[in-house]
Motif scaffolding. Sequence first.
Motif, short mmCIF file in Angstrom:
data_model
loop_
_atom_site.label_atom_id
_atom_site.label_comp_id
_atom_site.label_asym_id
_atom_site.label_seq_id
_atom_site.Cartn_x
_atom_site.Cartn_y
_atom_site.Cartn_z
N SER A 126 -24.04 -27.58 -16.80
CA SER A 126 -24.04 -27.20 -18.47
C SER A 126 -24.86 -25.82 -18.64
N VAL A 127 -24.37 -25.31 -19.42
CA VAL A 127 -24.92 -23.97 -20.00
C VAL A 127 -25.22 -24.10 -21.54
N GLN A 128 -26.43 -24.23 -21.74
CA GLN A 128 -26.85 -24.33 -23.12
C GLN A 128 -27.55 -23.19 -23.92
N GLY A 129 -27.22 -22.90 -25.25
CA GLY A 129 -27.98 -21.90 -25.98
C GLY A 129 -27.29 -20.63 -26.74
N PRO A 130 -27.94 -20.17 -27.48
CA PRO A 130 -27.15 -19.17 -28.23
C PRO A 130 -26.35 -18.08 -27.31
N ALA A 131 -26.91 -17.75 -26.11
CA ALA A 131 -26.21 -16.89 -25.26
C ALA A 131 -25.42 -17.61 -24.18
N ALA A 132 -24.98 -18.80 -24.30
CA ALA A 132 -24.37 -19.51 -23.32
C ALA A 132 -22.83 -19.21 -23.04
N ILE A 133 -22.26 -18.95 -24.19
CA ILE A 133 -20.67 -18.90 -24.28
C ILE A 133 -20.68 -17.45 -23.58
N GLY A 134 -21.37 -16.40 -23.91
CA GLY A 134 -21.30 -15.16 -23.43
C GLY A 134 -21.52 -15.15 -21.84
N LEU A 135 -22.28 -16.01 -21.25
CA LEU A 135 -22.71 -15.98 -19.93
C LEU A 135 -21.56 -16.66 -19.14
N VAL A 136 -21.04 -17.84 -19.77
CA VAL A 136 -19.97 -18.44 -19.19
C VAL A 136 -18.73 -17.36 -18.99
N GLU A 137 -18.37 -16.59 -20.15
CA GLU A 137 -17.31 -15.88 -19.96
C GLU A 137 -17.43 -14.86 -18.91
N THR A 163 -19.17 -28.45 -25.15
CA THR A 163 -19.93 -29.60 -25.72
C THR A 163 -21.44 -29.45 -25.06
N GLY A 164 -22.11 -30.48 -25.35
CA GLY A 164 -23.82 -30.32 -24.65
C GLY A 164 -24.49 -31.45 -25.56
N TYR A 165 -25.90 -31.47 -24.96
CA TYR A 165 -26.64 -32.38 -25.31
C TYR A 165 -28.01 -31.67 -25.54
N THR A 166 -27.89 -30.75 -26.09
CA THR A 166 -29.27 -30.04 -26.76
C THR A 166 -29.44 -29.84 -28.11
N GLY A 167 -28.39 -29.82 -28.96
CA GLY A 167 -28.40 -29.29 -30.17
C GLY A 167 -27.87 -28.01 -30.47
N GLU A 168 -27.73 -27.18 -29.19
CA GLU A 168 -27.43 -25.74 -29.28
C GLU A 168 -25.75 -25.68 -28.98
N ASP A 169 -25.17 -24.48 -28.99
CA ASP A 169 -23.89 -24.23 -28.72
C ASP A 169 -23.81 -24.09 -27.21
N GLY A 170 -22.84 -24.48 -26.55
CA GLY A 170 -22.87 -24.20 -25.10
C GLY A 170 -21.55 -24.71 -24.60
N ALA A 171 -21.44 -24.63 -23.05
CA ALA A 171 -20.55 -25.17 -22.47
C ALA A 171 -20.58 -26.01 -21.26
N GLU A 172 -19.96 -26.91 -20.92
CA GLU A 172 -19.98 -27.92 -19.77
C GLU A 172 -19.09 -27.42 -18.73
N LEU A 173 -19.39 -27.17 -17.49
CA LEU A 173 -18.07 -26.99 -16.67
C LEU A 173 -18.10 -28.18 -15.76
N ILE A 174 -16.86 -28.54 -15.54
CA ILE A 174 -16.48 -29.55 -14.81
C ILE A 174 -15.66 -29.04 -13.61
N LEU A 175 -16.16 -29.15 -12.21
CA LEU A 175 -15.51 -28.26 -11.39
C LEU A 175 -15.64 -29.09 -9.78
N PRO A 176 -15.00 -28.60 -8.99
CA PRO A 176 -14.95 -29.50 -7.66
C PRO A 176 -16.37 -29.11 -6.96
N LYS A 177 -16.87 -30.22 -6.41
CA LYS A 177 -18.26 -30.27 -5.91
C LYS A 177 -18.39 -29.13 -4.99
N THR A 178 -17.16 -28.78 -4.26
CA THR A 178 -17.30 -27.72 -3.22
C THR A 178 -17.39 -26.22 -3.91
N LEU A 179 -17.18 -26.07 -5.05
CA LEU A 179 -17.64 -24.89 -5.88
C LEU A 179 -19.09 -24.74 -6.85
#
Length: 328
Positions: A126-137, A163-179
């Motif tokens: 989970s990447v959360q905060g005002p800059a989160a979306i830009g970092l995930v991009e 989505t997220g659980y902090t009150g901020e904008d952000g993204a959650e990444l669901i990915l294979p454990k190997t990655l």
Amino acid sequence: MVPFGGWEMPVSYKGIIEEHRTVREQAGLFDIGHMGLLRIEGPDALPFIQSVATNDASRLAVGQGQYAVLCNDRGGAVDDILVYRFADHYMIICNASNTDKVIAWLNSHRTNNVTISQMSDQAMLSVQGPAAIGLVEKILQTSLAGLKRNHTIAVGRILVSRTGYTGEDGAELILPKTLCADYWRKLLELGIQPCGLGARDTLRLEAGLPLYGHEYDDSTTPIEAGYAWAVKFEKGPFIGREALLLPPQKQLVGLELLGRAIPRQGNAVVNENNLPLGVVTSGTFSPTFNRPIALAYLSSLSDKAFVEIRGTAQPATIVDKAFYKRVK
């Protein structure tokens, strides 16, 4: 590191306050691989979800998610969950400490036309905060400008959910454990601060978000927790529906304490005549507001409230449970 829901989890990396403020001001990175990921499929997958969850999954478009609660016959919460719809199946994300219980409970109510499986090969970041979306991009080399709140997009083998659980904008990444470790390192290389359970708890508490075992349990309803909007009576029968139609016995509120003493779960809340009003479910020192705050269930409201902390009645103001609301 501490045991949590059968996992070893970090409380903090650099410090709770620093991690908390990083999320509010920039972005923080959370390992949430402990969350339960369940795949629901079969001809009766939708009717099954409709019968066990409070929200209306028939409203979901492909790639969309919604908050819901699994209730027992008394309306108490088995767990609060996220439900996602995909082309050929549904996905439920549940709390780590409740995963085994949720699987057993769902299996006890499913029909032969429904299959429930644990997505044990997947992890979550989970990447959360005002800059989160830009970092995930940056790490995905994909624009997320069109990704709406509670919607998902697939980028190769990675599912991105806004989505997220902090009150901020952000993204959650669901990915294979190997990655997972590779993408964790990629995010760290961008300078993002890893955050532990401590900041996750102070952030969610400021945003007024419930935590199972604190604001939810098998005797507490989503109506009492302030989530009536996630209960859709008009969709038809579901487990706990009749109980949820009854008047709630308590109400979740926010408390701002006037002193410096920090309230904790289980502290009694009383009025000026020392008569009981309710009990604290979560409390902390708010790094954002620089004062003690708490969530509490009250059976009645009062102009004046006091929290009993170590034998002393500390004055408090009853406020909205969402102390922090980000500017959109």
